[in-house]
Design a protein around this motif. Structure first.
Motif, mmCIF file in Angstrom:
data_model
loop_
_atom_site.group_PDB
_atom_site.id
_atom_site.type_symbol
_atom_site.label_atom_id
_atom_site.label_comp_id
_atom_site.label_asym_id
_atom_site.label_seq_id
_atom_site.Cartn_x
_atom_site.Cartn_y
_atom_site.Cartn_z
ATOM 1 N N GLU A 1 0.702 5.683 -9.712
ATOM 2 C CA GLU A 1 2.156 5.556 -9.754
ATOM 3 C C GLU A 1 2.715 5.204 -8.379
ATOM 4 N N ALA A 2 2.173 5.800 -7.339
ATOM 5 C CA ALA A 2 2.630 5.512 -5.978
ATOM 6 C C ALA A 2 2.395 4.043 -5.624
ATOM 7 N N GLU A 3 1.217 3.525 -5.953
ATOM 8 C CA GLU A 3 0.909 2.126 -5.665
ATOM 9 C C GLU A 3 1.771 1.186 -6.510
ATOM 10 N N TYR A 4 2.058 1.592 -7.730
ATOM 11 C CA TYR A 4 2.876 0.782 -8.632
ATOM 12 C C TYR A 4 4.305 0.656 -8.090
ATOM 13 N N ILE A 5 4.846 1.764 -7.606
ATOM 14 C CA ILE A 5 6.189 1.747 -7.020
ATOM 15 C C ILE A 5 6.206 0.901 -5.761
ATOM 16 N N ALA A 6 5.150 1.010 -4.943
ATOM 17 C CA ALA A 6 5.055 0.195 -3.733
ATOM 18 C C ALA A 6 5.004 -1.296 -4.078
ATOM 19 N N ALA A 7 4.292 -1.635 -5.153
ATOM 20 C CA ALA A 7 4.186 -3.034 -5.574
ATOM 21 C C ALA A 7 5.542 -3.586 -5.981
ATOM 22 N N THR A 8 6.355 -2.764 -6.615
ATOM 23 C CA THR A 8 7.696 -3.202 -7.004
ATOM 24 C C THR A 8 8.542 -3.487 -5.772
ATOM 25 N N THR A 9 8.464 -2.610 -4.779
ATOM 26 C CA THR A 9 9.181 -2.838 -3.526
ATOM 27 C C THR A 9 8.741 -4.147 -2.888
ATOM 28 N N ALA A 10 7.430 -4.390 -2.875
ATOM 29 C CA ALA A 10 6.897 -5.621 -2.291
ATOM 30 C C ALA A 10 7.328 -6.850 -3.086
ATOM 31 N N ALA A 11 7.372 -6.730 -4.402
ATOM 32 C CA ALA A 11 7.758 -7.861 -5.245
ATOM 33 C C ALA A 11 9.194 -8.298 -4.949
ATOM 34 N N ASP B 1 0.857 -1.183 0.000
ATOM 35 C CA ASP B 1 0.000 0.000 0.000
ATOM 36 C C ASP B 1 0.892 1.231 0.000
ATOM 37 N N SER B 2 0.313 2.375 -0.358
ATOM 38 C CA SER B 2 1.062 3.627 -0.360
ATOM 39 C C SER B 2 0.098 4.780 -0.133
ATOM 40 N N ASP B 3 0.594 5.794 0.583
ATOM 41 C CA ASP B 3 -0.199 7.016 0.689
ATOM 42 C C ASP B 3 0.158 7.915 -0.494
ATOM 43 N N MET B 4 -0.387 9.109 -0.528
ATOM 44 C CA MET B 4 -0.133 10.032 -1.639
ATOM 45 C C MET B 4 0.401 11.348 -1.087
ATOM 46 N N ALA B 5 1.683 11.642 -1.396
ATOM 47 C CA ALA B 5 2.317 12.895 -0.999
ATOM 48 C C ALA B 5 2.195 13.143 0.501
ATOM 49 N N GLY B 6 2.465 12.118 1.288
ATOM 50 C CA GLY B 6 2.266 12.225 2.725
ATOM 51 C C GLY B 6 3.312 13.043 3.456
ATOM 52 N N ASP B 7 4.510 13.150 2.890
ATOM 53 C CA ASP B 7 5.558 13.905 3.567
ATOM 54 C C ASP B 7 5.371 15.400 3.338
ATOM 55 N N VAL B 8 5.279 16.157 4.417
ATOM 56 C CA VAL B 8 5.000 17.596 4.319
ATOM 57 C C VAL B 8 6.122 18.344 3.627
ATOM 58 N N ASP B 9 7.369 17.946 3.877
ATOM 59 C CA ASP B 9 8.517 18.694 3.358
ATOM 60 C C ASP B 9 8.847 18.354 1.911
ATOM 61 N N THR B 10 8.797 17.075 1.548
ATOM 62 C CA THR B 10 9.238 16.653 0.216
ATOM 63 C C THR B 10 8.096 16.200 -0.679
ATOM 64 N N ARG B 11 6.904 15.998 -0.124
ATOM 65 C CA ARG B 11 5.730 15.474 -0.846
ATOM 66 C C ARG B 11 5.974 14.078 -1.413
ATOM 67 N N LYS B 12 6.877 13.347 -0.813
ATOM 68 C CA LYS B 12 7.109 11.964 -1.217
ATOM 69 C C LYS B 12 6.137 11.038 -0.492
ATOM 70 N N ASN B 13 5.977 9.842 -1.036
ATOM 71 C CA ASN B 13 5.005 8.886 -0.514
ATOM 72 C C ASN B 13 5.647 7.928 0.481
ATOM 73 N N THR B 14 4.806 7.304 1.292
ATOM 74 C CA THR B 14 5.262 6.273 2.222
ATOM 75 C C THR B 14 4.682 4.936 1.799
ATOM 76 N N THR B 15 5.555 3.950 1.641
ATOM 77 C CA THR B 15 5.159 2.612 1.218
ATOM 78 C C THR B 15 5.065 1.685 2.416
ATOM 79 N N GLY B 16 4.035 0.866 2.442
ATOM 80 C CA GLY B 16 3.877 -0.161 3.470
ATOM 81 C C GLY B 16 3.807 -1.533 2.827
ATOM 82 N N VAL B 17 4.616 -2.455 3.322
ATOM 83 C CA VAL B 17 4.667 -3.819 2.783
ATOM 84 C C VAL B 17 4.654 -4.802 3.933
ATOM 85 N N MET B 18 3.847 -5.841 3.838
ATOM 86 C CA MET B 18 3.871 -6.908 4.833
ATOM 87 C C MET B 18 3.620 -8.246 4.154
ATOM 88 N N PHE B 19 4.235 -9.294 4.718
ATOM 89 C CA PHE B 19 4.089 -10.640 4.171
ATOM 90 C C PHE B 19 3.708 -11.622 5.272
#
Length: 521
Positions: free
Chosen positions: A416-426, A375-393
């Motif tokens: 795009e945020a979810e797609y990047i998170a999916a790659t991390t999880a993969a 999963d991923s949020d959208m622009a969650g970081d106030v300073d950089t507007r980068k996303n946070t990815t969450g992965v669990m198995f």
């Protein structure tokens, strides 16, 4: 999560000496130093020689440590003779220093597999492990304080085997242990070089190595006993029986499963931060709570902030519910303010009220399969507007791996945020699948990855969608290749069933507790 029952913890306050002069006045510490020297001499670690011309000896010092059990009670006085390795020069006194240890994710997978199959988990410890490592370099050290040979005080010691503190000591010990395990018929995992396996079927035996600690499990108790006897012929080892305490983690083995917790370590964190007896709260971070590096609040003690947050980070190894909040406050290590410290104190208040929580590995499904959530949020970081990815198995119902991390790039859309998170999880899932296959002596199986974005799933399955996503870094298209090869199967799951949501943002009390319960289903 499960509540681990136990008595009230009492952590002793016995002082550890800082110098040899302090320690030699205490009979317990003197006895510990004599035991250390006897171990070194029996191991033929060194020989007394004259210092060759052009050589420089390395200094030695005594380090004293009280060994405590899960309840914080002292059960051993440990004196260790340590070389001052910081004066060593690469290319002169040592070459390579790297030595692998088992990742805690690998250890959790090993324990989850043991719980799944109903295997007992045993624990062995190598006494003075580094003394067994054979040195390739020519290294000289001074004689130890308080134990210089009478009449030969001017001489030095040439090391034939490693001492603690030497830069190459971990590598020398791992090389020795690796060669011994291979000689006993074990094969080293290609996915995790600190995991070894031997035998097949009903005689399968698995060993996880973390420096001098060996975690042993298998479906044949006689095979485990036989392995212990083999190891005792090679090293001076302590048979600690069933695994109960490992790297600060309390392990409770029962008929229906295995429980991991860090109650004693949690109490130490609360004592260090002065939060013992505080009012507990229900969530580690309030919903929609945001912090910024740019703050007008007064600065706080950066050293204390980093120390407490660093301690909390180790607690995350058995507390997935703390992963997002601890990761979030870790972003402000450079210049913390009172606002950041207030957020840390709320985490501590939550920890104080959930001190005995831990991970529970059960035996519910004999054919457990690997399943992941991203999963991923959208622009969650106030300073950089980068996303946070969450992965669990999960392996069946058992949570074995989790991570919450900030993206290195700014996503232009939620897809795009979810797609990047999916790659991390993969990437994480493929590694876990390969390791699980090696532990079970099988081929790596396909695993399922569940996402709550249909557009990201379409992007994973259909390369034609890349025409709309040319700006995405090519490395993030790895997930598409995995889906095409059949290594990963992506599935849609509704937002209400997305367990990884708790790793991407601060949630309300009801949602937070609901997801926490799902992890223990």
């Amino acid at each position: 999560y499960v509540m681990v029952e136990g008595e009230e913890l009492h952590l002793g306050a016995i002082d550890e000496p800082c110098t040899f002069a302090e320690a030699e006045e205490d009979a317990s510490w003197r006895r510990a130093m004599d035991e250390e020297m006897a171990s070194i001499i029996d191991n033929k670690t060194w020989c007394l020689v004259d210092l060759p011309a052009g050589s420089r000896p390395i200094g030695l010092k005594w380090v004293y440590k009280l060994k405590r059990d899960a309840n914080g009670d002292v059960y051993k006085y440990k004196a260790r003779l340590v070389a001052k390795g910081y004066v060593q020069r690469q290319g002169v006194d040592f070459e390579e220093v790297f030595a692998p240890v088992a990742r805690l994710e690998s250890v959790r997978l090993l324990l989850a597999l043991a719980a799944q199959e109903g295997w007992p988990v045993h624990h062995m410890d190598v006494k003075s492990a580094f003394f067994n490592g054979e040195l390739k370099e020519e290294v000289y050290v001074v004689q130890p304080p308080g134990f210089a040979v009478a009449g030969h005080e001017h001489k030095v010691l040439r090391l034939d085997k490693a001492l603690y503190g030497l830069r190459q000591a971990p590598r020398a010990w791992y090389s020795k242990l690796d060669s011994c395990l291979l000689s006993l018929g074990f094969s080293r995992s290609e996915s995790e070089h600190a995991i070894y396996g031997r035998g097949t079927g009903t005689a399968r035996l698995l060993v996880g190595v973390y420096v001098d600690d060996l975690v042993i499990t298998g479906n044949d108790k006689l095979e485990i006993t036989h392995f212990k006897e083999e190891m005792k012929k090679l090293f001076h080892k302590s048979d600690l029986g069933l695994l109960s305490f490992y790297l600060g983690i309390e392990v409770k083995q029962e008929v229906d499963g295995i429980t991991l917790s860090q109650a004693a370590y949690t109490m130490k964190i609360l004592e260090k931060s002065g939060m013992v007896g505080c009012n507990p709260c229900h969530v580690p971070m309030e919903p929609r709570f945001k912090l910024s590096k740019v703050s007008t609040a007064p600065a706080t003690d950066a050293t204390e902030y980093r120390s407490v947050v660093g301690s909390l980070r180790y607690l995350v190894h058995t507390r997935p519910d703390l992963t997002y909040s601890v990761g979030y406050v870790s972003r402000f290590m450079e210049a913390p303010t009172t606002e950041h410290w207030a957020a840390v104190k709320q985490i501590l208040r939550y920890v104080a009220g959930t001190q005995h929580l831990g991970c529970r590995y059960t035996r519910r499904d004999k054919r457990a399969v690997l399943c992941g959530y991203s999963d991923s949020d959208m622009a969650g970081d106030v300073d950089t507007r980068k996303n946070t990815t969450g992965v669990m198995f999960f392996l069946g119902p058992n949570l074995i791996s989790w991570q919450s991390m900030k993206h290195k790039v700014v996503a232009l859309s939620s897809c795009e945020a979810e797609y990047i998170a999916a790659t991390t999880a993969a990437c994480q899932g493929i590694w876990l699948a390969c390791l699980l296959g090696e532990l079970q002596k099988k081929e790596a199986q396909q695993f399922t990855l569940k996402m709550d974005s249909k557009s990201a799933i379409s992007l994973c399955k259909n390369p034609v969608f890349h025409d709309r996503s040319k700006h995405i870094d090519t490395r993030y298209h790895f997930i598409t290749e995995c889906v095409e090869d059949g290594r990963v199967e992506v599935e849609f799951i509704g937002t209400n069933g997305q367990l990884a949501d708790i790793l991407t943002k601060a949630l309300g009390r009801v949602k937070f507790q609901e997801l926490s319960r799902n992890w223990c289903r």
